[in-house]
Design a protein around this motif. Structure first.
Motif, PDB file in Angstrom:
ATOM      1  N   GLY A   1       0.815  -1.217   0.000  1.00 56.01           N
ATOM      2  CA  GLY A   1       0.000   0.000   0.000  1.00 56.01           C
ATOM      3  C   GLY A   1       0.843   1.258   0.000  1.00 56.01           C
ATOM      4  O   GLY A   1       0.530   2.233  -0.699  1.00 56.01           O
ATOM      5  N   ILE A   2       1.933   1.262   0.769  1.00 55.39           N
ATOM      6  CA  ILE A   2       2.824   2.429   0.789  1.00 55.39           C
ATOM      7  C   ILE A   2       3.483   2.619  -0.566  1.00 55.39           C
ATOM      8  O   ILE A   2       3.615   3.741  -1.057  1.00 55.39           O
ATOM      9  N   PHE A   3       3.904   1.514  -1.199  1.00 52.76           N
ATOM     10  CA  PHE A   3       4.535   1.612  -2.511  1.00 52.76           C
ATOM     11  C   PHE A   3       3.568   2.192  -3.548  1.00 52.76           C
ATOM     12  O   PHE A   3       3.941   3.084  -4.322  1.00 52.76           O
ATOM     13  N   VAL A   4       2.339   1.713  -3.570  1.00 49.87           N
ATOM     14  CA  VAL A   4       1.348   2.208  -4.529  1.00 49.87           C
ATOM     15  C   VAL A   4       1.040   3.680  -4.262  1.00 49.87           C
ATOM     16  O   VAL A   4       0.950   4.493  -5.198  1.00 49.87           O
ATOM     17  N   SER A   5       0.902   4.065  -2.992  1.00 49.42           N
ATOM     18  CA  SER A   5       0.612   5.457  -2.661  1.00 49.42           C
ATOM     19  C   SER A   5       1.758   6.378  -3.053  1.00 49.42           C
ATOM     20  O   SER A   5       1.540   7.473  -3.589  1.00 49.42           O
ATOM     21  N   ALA A   6       2.997   5.947  -2.789  1.00 47.13           N
ATOM     22  CA  ALA A   6       4.155   6.772  -3.154  1.00 47.13           C
ATOM     23  C   ALA A   6       4.279   6.908  -4.664  1.00 47.13           C
ATOM     24  O   ALA A   6       4.584   7.992  -5.178  1.00 47.13           O
ATOM     25  N   LEU A   7       4.032   5.828  -5.391  1.00 46.95           N
ATOM     26  CA  LEU A   7       4.088   5.884  -6.851  1.00 46.95           C
ATOM     27  C   LEU A   7       3.008   6.812  -7.407  1.00 46.95           C
ATOM     28  O   LEU A   7       3.273   7.625  -8.299  1.00 46.95           O
ATOM     29  N   THR A   8       1.804   6.723  -6.857  1.00 44.04           N
ATOM     30  CA  THR A   8       0.717   7.596  -7.298  1.00 44.04           C
ATOM     31  C   THR A   8       1.027   9.058  -7.001  1.00 44.04           C
ATOM     32  O   THR A   8       0.849   9.928  -7.874  1.00 44.04           O
ATOM     33  N   ALA A   9       1.497   9.341  -5.790  1.00 45.07           N
ATOM     34  CA  ALA A   9       1.829  10.726  -5.440  1.00 45.07           C
ATOM     35  C   ALA A   9       2.964  11.256  -6.305  1.00 45.07           C
ATOM     36  O   ALA A   9       2.930  12.420  -6.748  1.00 45.07           O
ATOM     37  N   GLY A  10       3.950  10.428  -6.583  1.00 42.99           N
ATOM     38  CA  GLY A  10       5.055  10.853  -7.439  1.00 42.99           C
ATOM     39  C   GLY A  10       4.607  11.165  -8.853  1.00 42.99           C
ATOM     40  O   GLY A  10       5.033  12.165  -9.451  1.00 42.99           O
ATOM     41  N   MET A  11       3.747  10.328  -9.412  1.00 45.43           N
ATOM     42  CA  MET A  11       3.248  10.573 -10.774  1.00 45.43           C
ATOM     43  C   MET A  11       2.393  11.844 -10.834  1.00 45.43           C
ATOM     44  O   MET A  11       2.493  12.617 -11.785  1.00 45.43           O
ATOM     45  N   ILE A  12       1.587  12.065  -9.816  1.00 43.19           N
ATOM     46  CA  ILE A  12       0.760  13.272  -9.793  1.00 43.19           C
ATOM     47  C   ILE A  12       1.628  14.515  -9.676  1.00 43.19           C
ATOM     48  O   ILE A  12       1.398  15.517 -10.372  1.00 43.19           O
ATOM     49  N   LEU A  13       2.644  14.450  -8.809  1.00 43.20           N
ATOM     50  CA  LEU A  13       3.554  15.594  -8.696  1.00 43.20           C
ATOM     51  C   LEU A  13       4.301  15.849  -9.999  1.00 43.20           C
ATOM     52  O   LEU A  13       4.524  17.005 -10.383  1.00 43.20           O
ATOM     53  N   TRP A  14       4.681  14.795 -10.695  1.00 42.91           N
ATOM     54  CA  TRP A  14       5.369  14.958 -11.975  1.00 42.91           C
ATOM     55  C   TRP A  14       4.460  15.630 -13.010  1.00 42.91           C
ATOM     56  O   TRP A  14       4.892  16.504 -13.758  1.00 42.91           O
ATOM     57  N   MET A  15       3.171  15.207 -13.052  1.00 43.69           N
ATOM     58  CA  MET A  15       2.231  15.836 -14.001  1.00 43.69           C
ATOM     59  C   MET A  15       1.983  17.297 -13.650  1.00 43.69           C
ATOM     60  O   MET A  15       1.906  18.151 -14.543  1.00 43.69           O
ATOM     61  N   ILE A  16       1.873  17.593 -12.357  1.00 47.69           N
ATOM     62  CA  ILE A  16       1.670  18.988 -11.945  1.00 47.69           C
ATOM     63  C   ILE A  16       2.915  19.808 -12.247  1.00 47.69           C
ATOM     64  O   ILE A  16       2.816  20.972 -12.643  1.00 47.69           O
ATOM     65  N   LEU A  17       4.095  19.225 -12.088  1.00 51.27           N
ATOM     66  CA  LEU A  17       5.339  19.920 -12.397  1.00 51.27           C
ATOM     67  C   LEU A  17       5.398  20.298 -13.868  1.00 51.27           C
ATOM     68  O   LEU A  17       5.894  21.367 -14.217  1.00 51.27           O
TER      69      LEU A  17
ATOM     70  N   LEU B   1       3.932  23.668  -4.091  1.00 50.41           N
ATOM     71  CA  LEU B   1       2.890  23.760  -3.069  1.00 50.41           C
ATOM     72  C   LEU B   1       2.316  22.384  -2.722  1.00 50.41           C
ATOM     73  O   LEU B   1       2.114  22.062  -1.549  1.00 50.41           O
ATOM     74  N   TYR B   2       2.057  21.567  -3.738  1.00 50.93           N
ATOM     75  CA  TYR B   2       1.536  20.231  -3.479  1.00 50.93           C
ATOM     76  C   TYR B   2       2.578  19.346  -2.789  1.00 50.93           C
ATOM     77  O   TYR B   2       2.239  18.510  -1.962  1.00 50.93           O
ATOM     78  N   PHE B   3       3.857  19.527  -3.147  1.00 51.54           N
ATOM     79  CA  PHE B   3       4.908  18.761  -2.483  1.00 51.54           C
ATOM     80  C   PHE B   3       5.010  19.131  -1.004  1.00 51.54           C
ATOM     81  O   PHE B   3       5.217  18.277  -0.158  1.00 51.54           O
ATOM     82  N   LEU B   4       4.855  20.417  -0.693  1.00 50.52           N
ATOM     83  CA  LEU B   4       4.875  20.856   0.701  1.00 50.52           C
ATOM     84  C   LEU B   4       3.632  20.419   1.461  1.00 50.52           C
ATOM     85  O   LEU B   4       3.653  20.304   2.689  1.00 50.52           O
ATOM     86  N   GLN B   5       2.558  20.169   0.739  1.00 47.52           N
ATOM     87  CA  GLN B   5       1.309  19.750   1.378  1.00 47.52           C
ATOM     88  C   GLN B   5       1.384  18.302   1.899  1.00 47.52           C
ATOM     89  O   GLN B   5       0.695  17.946   2.847  1.00 47.52           O
ATOM     90  N   ILE B   6       2.236  17.479   1.312  1.00 41.22           N
ATOM     91  CA  ILE B   6       2.320  16.066   1.717  1.00 41.22           C
ATOM     92  C   ILE B   6       2.719  15.924   3.185  1.00 41.22           C
ATOM     93  O   ILE B   6       2.033  15.234   3.947  1.00 41.22           O
ATOM     94  N   PRO B   7       3.822  16.566   3.664  1.00 36.79           N
ATOM     95  CA  PRO B   7       4.119  16.425   5.095  1.00 36.79           C
ATOM     96  C   PRO B   7       3.091  17.090   5.991  1.00 36.79           C
ATOM     97  O   PRO B   7       2.842  16.618   7.110  1.00 36.79           O
TER      98      PRO B   7
END
Length: 113
Positions: free
Chosen positions: A78-94, A103-109
């Motif tokens: 579950g952690i692997f899938v969540s990290a992969l999803t968050a990474g792909m979303i951040l890449w698309m937003i970038l 802003l979205y990267f700072l929102q994660i913590p």
């Protein structure tokens, strides 16, 4: 091939020794349990209490190990899938705007805490 086994054994000898020791102790306990706990079980029978099976500790350890394994296996995937999803979303937003990605990267913590 023997060199690989030697390296792996050297690296993980503590874990292997602990696992083998646990298996041997559980086996000995399941065999000698009725003899060791004989007086305790006779006292329970005399007082009318429910008698515990001699393999009860083994079953408890087995259940605990299965629970921990299922927790780790589901959590890690579950952690692997969540990290992969968050990474792909951040890449698309970038690709759209770097300020939004920051802003979205700072929102994660912030969401984590």
């Amino acid at each position: 091939m023997k060199e690989i086994y030697k390296k792996l054994f050297k690296k993980y000898r503590k874990e292997i020794f602990t696992s083998v020791l646990l298996l041997i102790s559980i086996s000995i306990l399941s065999i000698l349990g009725p003899f060791i706990l004989k007086e305790f079980m006779e006292d329970q029978i005399e007082t009318g209490l429910k008698v515990m099976e001699p393999t009860y500790p083994t079953e408890r350890v087995n259940g605990t190990i299965n629970t921990i394994f299922s927790l780790y296996s589901s959590s890690i995937s579950g952690i692997f899938v969540s990290a992969l999803t968050a990474g792909m979303i951040l890449w698309m937003i970038l690709r759209i705007n770097w300020m939004l990605a920051l802003l979205y990267f700072l929102q994660i913590p912030i969401q984590y805490f």
